[in-house]
Design a protein around this motif. Sequence first.
Motif, PDB file in Angstrom:
ATOM      1  N   ARG A   1      15.716  -3.860  -3.215  1.00 57.61           N
ATOM      2  CA  ARG A   1      15.210  -3.350  -2.296  1.00 57.61           C
ATOM      3  C   ARG A   1      14.526  -1.766  -2.420  1.00 57.61           C
ATOM      4  NH1 ARG A   1      19.552   0.799  -0.911  1.00 57.61           N
ATOM      5  NH2 ARG A   1      20.778   0.614  -2.659  1.00 57.61           N
ATOM      6  N   PRO A   2      13.594  -1.316  -1.579  1.00 60.46           N
ATOM      7  CA  PRO A   2      12.727  -0.268  -2.190  1.00 60.46           C
ATOM      8  C   PRO A   2      13.531   1.109  -2.213  1.00 60.46           C
ATOM      9  CG  PRO A   2      12.039  -1.142   0.162  1.00 60.46           C
ATOM     10  CD  PRO A   2      13.136  -1.932  -0.450  1.00 60.46           C
ATOM     11  N   ILE A   3      13.371   1.617  -3.080  1.00 62.34           N
ATOM     12  CA  ILE A   3      13.818   2.908  -3.219  1.00 62.34           C
ATOM     13  C   ILE A   3      12.811   3.932  -3.908  1.00 62.34           C
ATOM     14  CG2 ILE A   3      15.936   4.354  -4.431  1.00 62.34           C
ATOM     15  CD1 ILE A   3      17.426   1.636  -4.525  1.00 62.34           C
ATOM     16  N   VAL A   4      12.959   5.173  -3.522  1.00 64.76           N
ATOM     17  CA  VAL A   4      11.788   5.978  -4.070  1.00 64.76           C
ATOM     18  C   VAL A   4      12.878   7.184  -4.664  1.00 64.76           C
ATOM     19  CG1 VAL A   4      10.013   7.634  -3.375  1.00 64.76           C
ATOM     20  CG2 VAL A   4      10.096   5.689  -2.547  1.00 64.76           C
ATOM     21  N   SER A   5      12.758   7.603  -5.716  1.00 61.21           N
ATOM     22  CA  SER A   5      13.368   8.809  -6.221  1.00 61.21           C
ATOM     23  C   SER A   5      12.815   9.927  -5.882  1.00 61.21           C
ATOM     24  CB  SER A   5      13.418   8.578  -7.886  1.00 61.21           C
ATOM     25  OG  SER A   5      12.319   8.921  -8.443  1.00 61.21           O
ATOM     26  N   LEU A   6      13.563  11.073  -6.301  1.00 62.76           N
ATOM     27  CA  LEU A   6      13.227  12.465  -5.744  1.00 62.76           C
ATOM     28  C   LEU A   6      12.342  12.868  -6.835  1.00 62.76           C
ATOM     29  CD1 LEU A   6      13.405  15.210  -4.378  1.00 62.76           C
ATOM     30  CD2 LEU A   6      15.401  15.833  -5.702  1.00 62.76           C
ATOM     31  N   TYR A   7      12.460  12.174  -7.796  1.00 62.98           N
ATOM     32  CA  TYR A   7      11.310  12.807  -9.178  1.00 62.98           C
ATOM     33  C   TYR A   7       9.834  12.251  -8.600  1.00 62.98           C
ATOM     34  CZ  TYR A   7      15.490  13.927 -11.665  1.00 62.98           C
ATOM     35  OH  TYR A   7      16.667  14.469 -12.398  1.00 62.98           O
ATOM     36  N   SER A   8       9.749  11.159  -8.104  1.00 70.61           N
ATOM     37  CA  SER A   8       8.261  10.847  -7.657  1.00 70.61           C
ATOM     38  C   SER A   8       7.961  11.546  -6.625  1.00 70.61           C
ATOM     39  CB  SER A   8       8.503   9.194  -7.435  1.00 70.61           C
ATOM     40  OG  SER A   8       9.036   8.972  -6.438  1.00 70.61           O
ATOM     41  N   LEU A   9       8.604  12.216  -5.859  1.00 73.37           N
ATOM     42  CA  LEU A   9       7.918  12.956  -4.761  1.00 73.37           C
ATOM     43  C   LEU A   9       7.650  14.223  -5.366  1.00 73.37           C
ATOM     44  CD1 LEU A   9      10.796  12.219  -1.957  1.00 73.37           C
ATOM     45  CD2 LEU A   9       8.533  11.349  -2.496  1.00 73.37           C
ATOM     46  N   VAL A  10       8.194  14.851  -6.266  1.00 72.77           N
ATOM     47  CA  VAL A  10       7.721  15.930  -6.873  1.00 72.77           C
ATOM     48  C   VAL A  10       7.136  15.851  -8.315  1.00 72.77           C
ATOM     49  CG1 VAL A  10       9.382  17.460  -5.918  1.00 72.77           C
ATOM     50  CG2 VAL A  10       9.914  16.139  -8.242  1.00 72.77           C
ATOM     51  N   ALA A  11       6.283  14.604  -8.485  1.00 72.63           N
ATOM     52  CA  ALA A  11       5.728  14.266  -9.667  1.00 72.63           C
ATOM     53  C   ALA A  11       4.739  15.161  -9.982  1.00 72.63           C
ATOM     54  CB  ALA A  11       5.029  12.797  -9.432  1.00 72.63           C
ATOM     55  N   ALA A  12       3.475  15.698  -8.975  1.00 74.55           N
ATOM     56  CA  ALA A  12       2.741  16.669  -9.386  1.00 74.55           C
ATOM     57  C   ALA A  12       3.379  18.031 -10.045  1.00 74.55           C
ATOM     58  CB  ALA A  12       1.891  16.944  -7.856  1.00 74.55           C
ATOM     59  N   ASP A  13       4.390  18.404  -9.496  1.00 73.41           N
ATOM     60  CA  ASP A  13       5.076  19.717  -9.959  1.00 73.41           C
ATOM     61  C   ASP A  13       5.681  19.379 -11.422  1.00 73.41           C
ATOM     62  OD1 ASP A  13       4.463  21.062  -7.618  1.00 73.41           O
ATOM     63  OD2 ASP A  13       6.699  20.266  -6.845  1.00 73.41           O
TER      64      ASP A  13
ATOM     65  N   SER B   1      11.795  -0.598  -8.285  1.00 66.77           N
ATOM     66  CA  SER B   1      13.231  -0.719  -7.402  1.00 66.77           C
ATOM     67  C   SER B   1      13.335  -1.998  -6.904  1.00 66.77           C
ATOM     68  CB  SER B   1      13.471   0.391  -6.464  1.00 66.77           C
ATOM     69  OG  SER B   1      12.501   0.354  -5.450  1.00 66.77           O
ATOM     70  N   VAL B   2      11.853  -2.487  -6.252  1.00 70.52           N
ATOM     71  CA  VAL B   2      12.177  -3.883  -5.629  1.00 70.52           C
ATOM     72  C   VAL B   2      12.419  -4.969  -6.542  1.00 70.52           C
ATOM     73  CG1 VAL B   2      10.774  -5.631  -4.466  1.00 70.52           C
ATOM     74  CG2 VAL B   2      10.610  -3.339  -3.769  1.00 70.52           C
ATOM     75  N   VAL B   3      11.871  -4.830  -7.806  1.00 77.54           N
ATOM     76  CA  VAL B   3      12.137  -5.818  -8.867  1.00 77.54           C
ATOM     77  C   VAL B   3      13.534  -5.692  -9.469  1.00 77.54           C
ATOM     78  CG1 VAL B   3      11.116  -6.523 -11.274  1.00 77.54           C
ATOM     79  CG2 VAL B   3       9.623  -6.071  -9.557  1.00 77.54           C
ATOM     80  N   LEU B   4      13.717  -4.672  -9.823  1.00 79.09           N
ATOM     81  CA  LEU B   4      15.319  -4.554 -10.319  1.00 79.09           C
ATOM     82  C   LEU B   4      16.437  -4.540  -9.415  1.00 79.09           C
ATOM     83  CD1 LEU B   4      14.332  -1.623 -12.973  1.00 79.09           C
ATOM     84  CD2 LEU B   4      14.510  -3.925 -13.391  1.00 79.09           C
ATOM     85  N   VAL B   5      16.271  -3.752  -8.307  1.00 75.83           N
ATOM     86  CA  VAL B   5      17.345  -3.754  -7.408  1.00 75.83           C
ATOM     87  C   VAL B   5      17.252  -4.580  -6.326  1.00 75.83           C
ATOM     88  CG1 VAL B   5      18.614  -2.037  -5.807  1.00 75.83           C
ATOM     89  CG2 VAL B   5      17.702  -1.218  -7.821  1.00 75.83           C
TER      90      VAL B   5
END
Length: 126
Positions: free
Chosen positions: A57-69, A51-55
């Motif tokens: 600013r730092p952005i965290v998606s919901l999918y990364s928060l549930v990556a273990a699931d 996100s920092v490279v492309l946009v």
Amino acid sequence: MLKKLLFVALAFSLTNCLVLNPVGATLDREKGSEAASRITDAAIKTDLVNSVVLVGRPIVSLYSLVAADIAKIESDKYYIKSDVDQCVTDIQGFKGFLLGSLVTNIISCQDLKTDGYITGDPFPTF
């Protein structure tokens, strides 16, 4: 005397696997909760960098928060550490930055199998 010694060595070897493997006391095993934490951390780091490279600013998606699931990690089971290491390496590596953490997680981490009592789940595989 030799027969007793061989019997004791064989019994210790078998009980060692049956007792230490479920407890996670072998070298190449990792508890599911630790594996889940490592996979989630790798997905968050990859999302932040992307996100920092492309946009810009730092952005965290919901999918990364549930990556273990998404990887179907069960916290009460044990996993082979080298398989979990490969999954984390793929998410944090070139594949993760090119495809994103979600797609890399789906591709690389779906085949993580729980480690059974001796070598496989639930019985040894040869």
